[in-house]
Design a protein around this motif. Sequence first.
Motif, PDB file in Angstrom:
ATOM      1  N   TYR A   1       0.859  -1.179   0.000  1.00 17.99           N
ATOM      2  CA  TYR A   1       0.000   0.000   0.000  1.00 17.99           C
ATOM      3  C   TYR A   1       0.895   1.228   0.000  1.00 17.99           C
ATOM      4  O   TYR A   1       1.860   1.308   0.766  1.00 17.99           O
ATOM      5  CB  TYR A   1      -0.897  -0.045   1.243  1.00 17.99           C
ATOM      6  N   TYR A   2       0.574   2.198  -0.835  1.00 20.11           N
ATOM      7  CA  TYR A   2       1.464   3.332  -1.079  1.00 20.11           C
ATOM      8  C   TYR A   2       1.898   4.064   0.198  1.00 20.11           C
ATOM      9  O   TYR A   2       3.051   4.480   0.329  1.00 20.11           O
ATOM     10  CB  TYR A   2       0.820   4.312  -2.070  1.00 20.11           C
ATOM     11  N   ALA A   3       1.015   4.246   1.155  1.00 19.61           N
ATOM     12  CA  ALA A   3       1.348   4.985   2.376  1.00 19.61           C
ATOM     13  C   ALA A   3       2.355   4.240   3.244  1.00 19.61           C
ATOM     14  O   ALA A   3       3.045   4.855   4.065  1.00 19.61           O
ATOM     15  CB  ALA A   3       0.088   5.281   3.172  1.00 19.61           C
ATOM     16  N   ASN A   4       2.461   2.935   3.063  1.00 20.23           N
ATOM     17  CA  ASN A   4       3.380   2.161   3.891  1.00 20.23           C
ATOM     18  C   ASN A   4       4.839   2.455   3.577  1.00 20.23           C
ATOM     19  O   ASN A   4       5.702   2.230   4.426  1.00 20.23           O
ATOM     20  CB  ASN A   4       3.073   0.674   3.792  1.00 20.23           C
ATOM     21  N   TYR A   5       5.128   2.984   2.394  1.00 16.88           N
ATOM     22  CA  TYR A   5       6.506   3.392   2.119  1.00 16.88           C
ATOM     23  C   TYR A   5       6.931   4.493   3.082  1.00 16.88           C
ATOM     24  O   TYR A   5       8.086   4.539   3.510  1.00 16.88           O
ATOM     25  CB  TYR A   5       6.669   3.846   0.667  1.00 16.88           C
ATOM     26  N   LEU A   6       6.006   5.379   3.441  1.00 15.17           N
ATOM     27  CA  LEU A   6       6.332   6.422   4.416  1.00 15.17           C
ATOM     28  C   LEU A   6       6.640   5.807   5.781  1.00 15.17           C
ATOM     29  O   LEU A   6       7.517   6.282   6.506  1.00 15.17           O
ATOM     30  CB  LEU A   6       5.203   7.443   4.518  1.00 15.17           C
ATOM     31  N   LYS A   7       5.928   4.727   6.133  1.00 18.84           N
ATOM     32  CA  LYS A   7       6.239   4.019   7.378  1.00 18.84           C
ATOM     33  C   LYS A   7       7.621   3.383   7.300  1.00 18.84           C
ATOM     34  O   LYS A   7       8.394   3.433   8.266  1.00 18.84           O
ATOM     35  CB  LYS A   7       5.199   2.933   7.654  1.00 18.84           C
ATOM     36  N   PHE A   8       7.926   2.778   6.164  1.00 19.10           N
ATOM     37  CA  PHE A   8       9.250   2.173   5.997  1.00 19.10           C
ATOM     38  C   PHE A   8      10.335   3.247   6.118  1.00 19.10           C
ATOM     39  O   PHE A   8      11.371   3.041   6.765  1.00 19.10           O
ATOM     40  CB  PHE A   8       9.372   1.480   4.644  1.00 19.10           C
ATOM     41  N   PHE A   9      10.095   4.400   5.488  1.00 19.91           N
ATOM     42  CA  PHE A   9      11.062   5.496   5.561  1.00 19.91           C
ATOM     43  C   PHE A   9      11.225   5.971   7.007  1.00 19.91           C
ATOM     44  O   PHE A   9      12.339   6.239   7.455  1.00 19.91           O
ATOM     45  CB  PHE A   9      10.624   6.665   4.673  1.00 19.91           C
ATOM     46  N   GLU A  10      10.127   6.055   7.731  1.00 19.79           N
ATOM     47  CA  GLU A  10      10.178   6.490   9.139  1.00 19.79           C
ATOM     48  C   GLU A  10      11.012   5.521   9.978  1.00 19.79           C
ATOM     49  O   GLU A  10      11.853   5.943  10.783  1.00 19.79           O
ATOM     50  CB  GLU A  10       8.762   6.585   9.719  1.00 19.79           C
ATOM     51  N   ARG A  11      10.792   4.242   9.809  1.00 20.59           N
ATOM     52  CA  ARG A  11      11.562   3.245  10.575  1.00 20.59           C
ATOM     53  C   ARG A  11      13.048   3.349  10.256  1.00 20.59           C
ATOM     54  O   ARG A  11      13.889   3.281  11.161  1.00 20.59           O
ATOM     55  CB  ARG A  11      11.054   1.839  10.264  1.00 20.59           C
ATOM     56  N   ALA A  12      13.366   3.495   8.979  1.00 20.02           N
ATOM     57  CA  ALA A  12      14.772   3.600   8.580  1.00 20.02           C
ATOM     58  C   ALA A  12      15.414   4.866   9.160  1.00 20.02           C
ATOM     59  O   ALA A  12      16.554   4.834   9.630  1.00 20.02           O
ATOM     60  CB  ALA A  12      14.895   3.585   7.061  1.00 20.02           C
ATOM     61  N   ARG A  13      14.683   5.996   9.141  1.00 20.93           N
ATOM     62  CA  ARG A  13      15.207   7.242   9.727  1.00 20.93           C
ATOM     63  C   ARG A  13      15.454   7.077  11.216  1.00 20.93           C
ATOM     64  O   ARG A  13      16.480   7.518  11.742  1.00 20.93           O
ATOM     65  CB  ARG A  13      14.235   8.411   9.519  1.00 20.93           C
ATOM     66  N   THR A  14      14.510   6.444  11.904  1.00 24.13           N
ATOM     67  CA  THR A  14      14.656   6.231  13.338  1.00 24.13           C
ATOM     68  C   THR A  14      15.884   5.388  13.643  1.00 24.13           C
ATOM     69  O   THR A  14      16.656   5.708  14.558  1.00 24.13           O
ATOM     70  CB  THR A  14      13.383   5.578  13.908  1.00 24.13           C
ATOM     71  N   GLU A  15      16.089   4.324  12.893  1.00 23.06           N
ATOM     72  CA  GLU A  15      17.255   3.459  13.125  1.00 23.06           C
ATOM     73  C   GLU A  15      18.554   4.159  12.741  1.00 23.06           C
ATOM     74  O   GLU A  15      19.581   3.966  13.389  1.00 23.06           O
ATOM     75  CB  GLU A  15      17.093   2.138  12.369  1.00 23.06           C
ATOM     76  N   TRP A  16      18.513   4.983  11.703  1.00 25.60           N
ATOM     77  CA  TRP A  16      19.688   5.754  11.306  1.00 25.60           C
ATOM     78  C   TRP A  16      20.070   6.721  12.425  1.00 25.60           C
ATOM     79  O   TRP A  16      21.240   6.797  12.820  1.00 25.60           O
ATOM     80  CB  TRP A  16      19.388   6.486  10.001  1.00 25.60           C
ATOM     81  N   LEU A  17      19.080   7.454  12.952  1.00 21.74           N
ATOM     82  CA  LEU A  17      19.354   8.378  14.046  1.00 21.74           C
ATOM     83  C   LEU A  17      19.879   7.631  15.275  1.00 21.74           C
ATOM     84  O   LEU A  17      20.829   8.076  15.926  1.00 21.74           O
ATOM     85  CB  LEU A  17      18.092   9.174  14.407  1.00 21.74           C
ATOM     86  N   ARG A  18      19.278   6.493  15.580  1.00 14.12           N
ATOM     87  CA  ARG A  18      19.734   5.689  16.716  1.00 14.12           C
ATOM     88  C   ARG A  18      21.187   5.273  16.521  1.00 14.12           C
ATOM     89  O   ARG A  18      21.993   5.301  17.457  1.00 14.12           O
ATOM     90  CB  ARG A  18      18.833   4.462  16.880  1.00 14.12           C
TER      91      ARG A  18
END
Length: 154
Positions: free
Chosen positions: A25-42
Motif C-alpha cells: 500500500y502506497y502509504a506504507n513506504y512512508l512508514k518504511f522510511f520512518e523506521r529507517a530514519r529512526t534506526e539511522w538516528l539511533r
Amino acid sequence: MDATPVHAWPIRVYWEDTDAGGIVYYANYLKFFERARTEWLRGLGLGQQALRERTGGMFVVSAAEARYLRPARLDDRLEIRTRIRELGRASLTLQQQAWRTDPAPTLLCEGTVRIGWVEAEAMRPGRLPAEVTAALAPAWASSRQAASDKDLCA
C-alpha cells in the motif's frame, strides 16, 4: 556511529503491508522510511526518546514527497536507504529510497522527507541542539561528497 553517506535498513514486506491487490500500500513506504530514519538516528547516538528527555525537543516531519516507480509484493526483501540532502540550523532534509534486493536490486520508491526540530512542550520550532549537529556532521560531510550519485547505492 555511522558516518557513511548512505544508511541502509533491511525490511521484509508482510501481509499487513499489502493492499487488496497484493502489493505494498502506497502509504506504507512512508512508514518504511520512518523506521529507517529512526534506526539511522539511533545509529548516530540519537535515540529519539532519550534525546527528548535530555533536550526537551524532538523531530517532526514537516514535508514529505514520494515517487512510486515499481510495486513491492508480499515477502519481498527491501532495503531502505537514507542520506542527508540538506542540513540547516533547525531542520534537515533526507533523501530516501526503497530498493527490492532480490533477485536483482530494483528501485521501487524514492522520496524526500524534511524533519524539523521543535520544543516538545510548546511544539515551537527551535535550533538543533549542539549534540544533534555534532552527531550529524560526519554523515552530512560524507553525504555532500557523494551527492553527485543519483541513486543511493551503498
